[in-house]
Scaffold this active site. Structure first.
Site, short mmCIF file in Angstrom:
data_model
loop_
_atom_site.label_atom_id
_atom_site.label_comp_id
_atom_site.label_asym_id
_atom_site.label_seq_id
_atom_site.Cartn_x
_atom_site.Cartn_y
_atom_site.Cartn_z
N TRP A 102 0.82 -1.21 0.00
CA TRP A 102 0.00 0.00 0.00
C TRP A 102 0.86 1.26 0.00
O TRP A 102 0.51 2.25 -0.64
CB TRP A 102 -0.98 -0.02 1.18
N ASP A 172 -1.16 6.76 6.61
CA ASP A 172 -2.28 5.91 6.24
C ASP A 172 -2.47 4.93 7.39
O ASP A 172 -1.67 4.03 7.60
CB ASP A 172 -1.95 5.18 4.94
N LYS A 196 -12.00 -1.73 8.32
CA LYS A 196 -11.24 -2.63 9.19
C LYS A 196 -11.56 -2.38 10.67
O LYS A 196 -11.93 -3.29 11.38
CB LYS A 196 -9.75 -2.50 8.91
#
Length: 361
Positions: A102, A172, A196
């Site tokens: 990511w 992030d 999540k």
């Protein structure tokens, strides 16, 4: 009701109390005669939901007053583009610390829009660790420094989030936001997809220090300009109203659990159970992440062979475990143990891993 042992990496487990509350209010939200999904986003009923979600997030994370809170769409992946579009000037360099797939994707988007620098990377070691601060090579003209606080695919996490003087740190936190206390004031910006730890997919939370908006040029497309959403309190266009409602329910649940400190304590217990099963297996289970970089959200490990891995996963499925397959890019197994995953599920997985190891090692 037969609930699965849900270890999905995302969308992931939601608290049963939240699902029951949403079920209770699904057809008639607070006497409105409508579902939250049917309310106008300009109505006073929805306005109360929206404001409560922001207030709870500020309370739980102790967000200072000089930060704006936004509820956006497009996932964290859209933020990969918005961040350099808004904050990377022509005469500056964006620093990216690579710790997994990511962060790589975030870097790739920045490179399309300006100059970007890899300040550190653990790719050569299969992203099995987080780099130390001594390894960072930051640009003198740094626009910002970007990190991914937790890496779902490789199972690594910043054990201690960095403090960088005179640098604007952007994180992030899609897969570990609200899993432990953090000092928001260390960051210029925090962003996270909801699916999540915050609720169902569809909402992206952005926490932005408000002096950052002074750097935004005036040629940014309207919907990609943070100032647009700040000015309209995330209501410039129709927001994901049901997702924000679910987020508010999750935040209320977290408050009832005792807040972030209590959630963090339980996360420690959950991860310890599974890592103990790995460490006590005499090498039968091999962790991907090195000590000091182990994630408390995503535990990744391998077995001695592909055949044993498949046997392990098949047996797990029969016992009601879901989502234990490792990411397709690295294989093996992965247990995602986000905030809503009960301690009992982790105990059950620990017991299954221990029994399986005794039988096949």
């Amino acid at each position: 009701m037969n609930r699965a042992f849900n270890f999905n990496a995302g969308p992931s487990a939601l608290p049963i109390e939240v699902l029951e509350k949403a079920q209770e209010e699904l057809l008639d939200f607070k006497g409105s005669g409508m579902s939250v999904m049917e309310l106008s986003h300009r109505s006073k009923e929805y306005d109360a939901v929206h404001n409560e979600a922001e207030q709870l997030l500020r309370e739980l994370m102790q967000i200072p007053d000089n930060y704006d809170v936004l509820f956006l769409q497009g996932g964290a992946s859209t933020q990969f583009t918005m961040i350099p579009m808004n904050f990377l000037a022509e005469n500056q360099t964006a620093d990216y610390i690579l710790t997994g797939s990511w962060s790589e994707k975030a870097l790739q988007e920045a490179e399309k829009l300006g100059k970007a620098n890899i300040a550190a990377s653990t790719k050569n070691n299969g992203y099995n660790a987080i780099p130390s601060l001594d390894e960072l090579s930051l640009s003198n003209d740094s626009a910002y420094v970007h990190i991914t606080s937790n890496n779902t695919i490789y199972g690594t996490q910043w054990e201690e989030l960095p403090s960088l003087k005179n640098k604007d740190l952007i994180a992030d936190m899609s897969s570990d936001i609200l899993s432990r206390p953090i000092d928001v004031s260390k960051f210029a910006m925090i962003y996270a997809g909801a699916q999540k730890n915050l609720g169902p997919s569809g909402v992206t939370v952005v926490i932005l220090r408000n002096d950052m908006t002074k750097r935004i040029p005036n040629n940014i497309p309207t919907m990609l300009d943070y100032r647009t959403q700040i000015k309209k309190k995330s209501l410039y266009n129709t927001p994901p109203t049901f997702g924000i409602y679910m987020l508010s329910l999750v935040l209320n649940w977290m408050k009832e659990q005792g807040g972030v400190e209590q959630i963090a304590e339980r996360n420690d217990q959950k991860s310890e159970l599974i890592y103990n099963a790995i460490d006590e297996s005499n090498g039968f289970y091999k962790p991907h992440a090195k000590d000091g970089s182990r994630s408390k959200m995503n535990v990744t490990f391998t077995l001695p062979s592909d055949d044993l891995t498949q046997k392990f996963l098949n047996g797990a499925k029969e016992k009601g475990f879901v989502g234990l397959n490792g990411h397709r890019s690295i294989g093996g197994c992965r247990a995602s143990i986000y905030n809503a995953v009960p301690l009992e599920s982790c105990q059950a997985l620990h017991d299954y891993m221990t029994t399986f190891c005794k039988e096949f090692s």
